[in-house]
Scaffold this active site. Sequence first.
Site, PDB file in Angstrom:
ATOM      1  N   ASP A 156       0.835  -1.204   0.000  1.00  0.00           N
ATOM      2  CA  ASP A 156       0.000   0.000   0.000  1.00  0.00           C
ATOM      3  C   ASP A 156       0.868   1.252   0.000  1.00  0.00           C
ATOM      4  O   ASP A 156       2.002   1.226  -0.480  1.00  0.00           O
ATOM      5  CB  ASP A 156      -0.943  -0.034   1.224  1.00  0.00           C
ATOM      6  N   HIS A 205      -3.837   6.308   2.984  1.00  0.00           N
ATOM      7  CA  HIS A 205      -4.588   5.104   2.598  1.00  0.00           C
ATOM      8  C   HIS A 205      -4.076   3.863   3.327  1.00  0.00           C
ATOM      9  O   HIS A 205      -4.856   3.107   3.914  1.00  0.00           O
ATOM     10  CB  HIS A 205      -4.456   4.969   1.075  1.00  0.00           C
ATOM     11  N   SER A 526     -11.165  -0.976  -0.965  1.00  0.00           N
ATOM     12  CA  SER A 526      -9.898  -0.823  -0.236  1.00  0.00           C
ATOM     13  C   SER A 526     -10.048  -1.142   1.241  1.00  0.00           C
ATOM     14  O   SER A 526      -9.088  -1.550   1.888  1.00  0.00           O
ATOM     15  CB  SER A 526      -9.407   0.623  -0.324  1.00  0.00           C
TER      16      SER A 526
END
Length: 869
Positions: A156, A205, A526
Amino acid sequence: MRFSNSVVALAAASSVSAAVPDVNDGNKNILKGAYIVQFADATVSTDSFYSSLSDKKISTNVRKNFDSKVFAGTSFHLEDNVQTTLDTIGNLTLVKTITPVRLFDRAAPLGLDMAGLKKRVLSTENDVFSTHTMTGVDKLHEEGLDGEGMVIAEIDTGIDYTLSALGGGFGPGFKVAFGYDLVGDDYTGSETPVPDDDPIDCAGHGTHVAGIIAASDDPYVLGVAPAATLGIYKVFGCEGQVANDVLIDAFTMAYNYGVDVITASIGGASGWPEEPWSLATANIVALGTPCMLAAGNDGDVGLYYASTASAGQDVTSVGSIDNSNTPTALFIANYTVDASAPTEFGYALGIGDFANVSLPLWVDTYDTTEAADGCDGFPEGTDLSGKIALVRRGTCTFVTKAQSVLDAGGEYLMIYNNVAAGASSPGLDGSSITAGGEVTADQGAIWVADLAAGETVTLTFLSQNTLNITSPGSLNTITGGKLSTYTTWNPSNENTIKPVVSAPGGNILSTYLSSAGGYAILSGTSMATPFTAGVVALYLQSKGKGISPLTINAGLSATATPVQYNDGVTTYSYLTSIAQQGGGLINAYKFIHSGIAVTEANLAFNDTAHHVANAAFYVVNTGTVEQTYTLSHVPAANVYAFDEADTTMPATFPGLPIDTKYSVAIPTPKTLTIKPGAKKRVTLAVTPDASLNADLVPFYSGYINITGGGESIAIPYGGAATIMHNITILAQDNSVTYPYFDNEYATSTTDGVSTFKPSEDSIPYFIWNNRWATASARLDIVAVGAANPVVAAGLATVGSAEGYPQLWNPRGETGSYYASSWTGTLDDGTTVSSGTYKFVLRLAKVFADLNKGREYETYTSEAFVMDMS
Ligand SMILES: *[C@@H]1O[C@H](CO)[C@@H](O)[C@H](O)[C@H]1NC(C)=O
Ligand SMILES: *[C@@H]1O[C@H](CO)[C@@H](O)[C@H](O)[C@H]1NC(C)=O
Ligand SMILES: *[C@@H]1O[C@H](CO)[C@@H](O)[C@H](O)[C@H]1NC(C)=O
Ligand SMILES: *[C@@H]1O[C@H](CO)[C@@H](O)[C@H](O)[C@H]1NC(C)=O
Ligand SMILES: *[C@@H]1O[C@H](CO)[C@@H](O)[C@H](O)[C@H]1NC(C)=O
Ligand SMILES: *[C@@H]1O[C@H](CO)[C@@H](O)[C@H](O)[C@H]1NC(C)=O
Ligand SMILES: *[C@@H]1O[C@H](CO)[C@@H](O)[C@H](O)[C@H]1NC(C)=O
C-alpha cells in the site's frame, strides 16, 4: 496507441458531436518506453535473455529482475529507438509475451474525514465495533482469537506506525515489524523508484488499511486481528500510481518473507488474468499464500468490469458492503449571528486548515434549491476577500466551485450539502483554495435564512482543530449491510466468477496519518479487503498455518450470507447477483466454526457456447458426527449488461436491468450422508430461463444451499445466457458518430480524398470506442495501389500504426472514446513513404484466436493520402 496531440483530438470531436465526450486515453495507464517480458518458461535466465538482446545490439536499462517462481520474466526501459526493437524481442524464442508496463491505482477511497480526541480504549473482550458485530468478528474476539502469531503483509502507501494504535514504532518487536519502501515519497508511477528502508505513510490510505487489520489500544478503532504482526511494502509515493513491475516485486518480497496472508487494496479496470501482475499474484496463490485483492470501485460502470489483479486465478477478490452504522468525525467550530452568543457546528474538512479564521459568511443566492450554485463563477464585481463563501453542493465539482471563489478574490469555501446525508469531506485535491469544508444541508439552510434576513453570520474557528467522533454512529437503514453502490460488478472478461466474498467497506472509521488528526472515515473495496485479510488471519490462528488458498476461498464464500439487491435507495426482496456479491457478506464466525465445507469457491457455467453441463464439487463433513445433508436451490436475480432501450454501450448502475426469471438448478444427489472427516461428490446442472434475451447479455446466478446438523452453507453458481463470441465489440453511436475517420486536419480534400502532411501538423485520426472488452485492438495500415508485405492476423498490410496492437483492453465507458492519430510511423519504428492508405481497425471478439482475421470485427476507413515530405 499514440496521442501526439490530444488537444487536436478534442477539437476534432467537438466538430462531429454536440455533446463533447472525454478522450478515453488508453495511454494514461501505460508507462512509455517500459516493457515487461514474460519468458517462454521458468528455465530461461535473465542473463541469457539480456545477452540475446546484446547480440542483437539492443540496449536496455533493466528495471526489475523477478524471482522466477513468482514471475518468469524481467522488465526494462528500451534506451532508444523504442518501436524498432519490440518485434525483434517479441520474436525471440526465449520470450512468451512482451507488454508495456502498466500503472495501477490504489482502490481510491471515497470521502474523507479526520479526527483526534481520545477517551476509553476499545478491547476484544467487549467488541462493539459495528463492522465486527455485523460479521461475527466480535464473537471470535470473545473466544480469544486476535491474530496472535499471524503475519500479514500489506502492500500500500506505507503505514504511519508512529500512531500508538499501530504500535508506535517500526521494526522487530513492533506491531509493524518489517517492510520496505520500494519507491520513495516523490514517486507517482513514471519516475525511477528511489527505495529506502522506511515505509512511513504520507498518503493515509495504507494507515487506514492497517488500522482495519490490526489497530489496538485505541479509543475509536479496533482491528480484526489486533495482535497480528504487519509487514508493509510501500509501493506508492504521496500521490499517484504504481507500475506493475514494482507490484510484482513487492508481492514477491512479501511471499519470500513467508507471510501468512498478503493484502493489497490496489487495482484497475482490465479484468484480464493475462496481465503480468495478475499472473504473478495468481502464481503466489498457487504456491500457497492467500492474496486478498480489492474488487474495485467501478460499480457505476455496470456488469463485466472486473479489476486487475483481483480477476486472477484463485485470487481472493473482495467486494464492499456498507457498514451497518454510519460513524461521523466532524471538526467543531462556532458561529455567531450578528451579536448573538456563539453556537457550535460541525464540518468536514476537504482541504487546508481553518484554524484561527474568524470571518463573515457570504452567499450568492438565498435560494437553497439552486442546483448549480457557484458552477459558472459569481457576478461581476464580487469581492470575496475577507469572507467565507457558502456554496451549495451540486452539478459541478467542488474544485470548480473553489475556483469560482478564488476568481472572486476569496480563499475560504464552505459547501453545504444538497442531500440529507450529514456532511462528508468535499474532494478538493488539486485546488489552491486556502481551506474548504462541508456542513450539513440543515446547517446551510439556517445560515442562508439568517443572511437573507440581513444578518451577519460569522464563523470562528479555534486555533486547534477539535474533533467530534461519533461511533458506531446512527443506524444506516438505507444501505447498511447491503452491497456498496460503488463495488465493482464482475464477472471477469473470461467468465471467472468474482468477487469471492464481500466485507464491510462503506463508511469505515479507522486510523489515519497522525499529521491529519489520526483518524478518517473512508469508503471503498480498499477497506473491505484488509478486513477479509484480518478474518483469514483469525482463521489460520484457529486452524493452523499453511491451509490452501483454495480451501480458504471456498470457506469464505460458502459461509458468507447472501444479501438482497439494493440500488442505493431501495432494498428489493430478491438476492443480488453473485457478479456483485460473490458468496455475500463475510461471516467470520461461521467461516471458522462451520461443520460443513465445500471444495470450490463458486461454480462458473461460462456462456452458452461453452456451457458446463455438470459442474462438480465435494461436500465435506468437518464436524464430529455423521450427518445427512439436504441440497436445495436458492436463486438470485439475473442482471443484464445491456438495456434494451439503448444498446450502444453497456447499462450503468444504478439502472442495470435486473429480473427474477430464475434458472432451474438441479444438484445430484439431493441428499447426502457423510461420515465425519469424509467428503462426497455433487454435480450441478443449471438451465437458465429460456425467455432471457441473449442480445442483452444476461448473467444468471444463485446458490445451492446445503443444510444438515442444524447448520447451512451455500455455494454460488453463475453464467452468461448468451454466446459471448457474438457480442459486438465496437460501439456505433450516431450521436457521436464513431467509428469515425476524421479529416478535420487535412491540408486539402479533393473528390472525397483527403491529404495529410504530418510535417505540418496535418494528421488523420481514427475515432472509436469499444462497448465490450477486447483482448487485442489492432489499427493496421493498408496501402492502396502499392505493396502490402506484412501479413498481420490474416490481412496484408504495411504494418500496424505505432503503439498497436494494444492488448488486454477493458471496455470503454459511455461518453468517452479513443482518438488515434497517425503521423505515418509504424509499429516497427519505420515511416511510410508518401502514398494512399486506409486504416483498418480490428477488435478481437470474446474468446477469439488472435491470429485469425475472422475472429476480429473490422472497420475500414476511407482512403487518404499521406504526404511525407
Ligand atoms: C519475426 O519472425 C517472423 C517469422 O519468423 C519474421 O517473418 C519476421 O521478420 C520477424 N520479425 C523481426 C522484427 O524479427
Ligand atoms: C464556542 O464558543 C463557546 C463560548 O465562547 C466556547 O466555550 C467553546 O469552546 C467554543 N467552541 C469552539 C469549538 O470554538
Ligand atoms: C493558530 O494560532 C496559534 C496560536 O496563535 C498558533 O500556534 C497556530 O500555529 C495557528 N494555526 C494556524 C494554522 O495558523
Ligand atoms: C457531536 O456529534 C454528535 C452526533 O452527530 C452531535 O449530536 C453533537 O451535537 C456534536 N457535538 C458538537 C459539539 O458538535
Ligand atoms: C469459458 O470458455 C472460454 C473459451 O473456451 C475459456 O477461455 C474460459 O476460460 C472459460 N471460462 C471459464 C470461467 O471457465
Ligand atoms: C439455507 O437453508 C437454511 C435452512 O432452511 C436457511 O436457514 C438458510 O437461510 C438457507 N440459506 C440461504 C442462502 O438461503
Ligand atoms: C452467433 O455466431 C455464430 C457464428 O459465430 C452464428 O452462427 C450464430 O447465428 C450467432 N448467433 C446469434 C444468436 O447471433
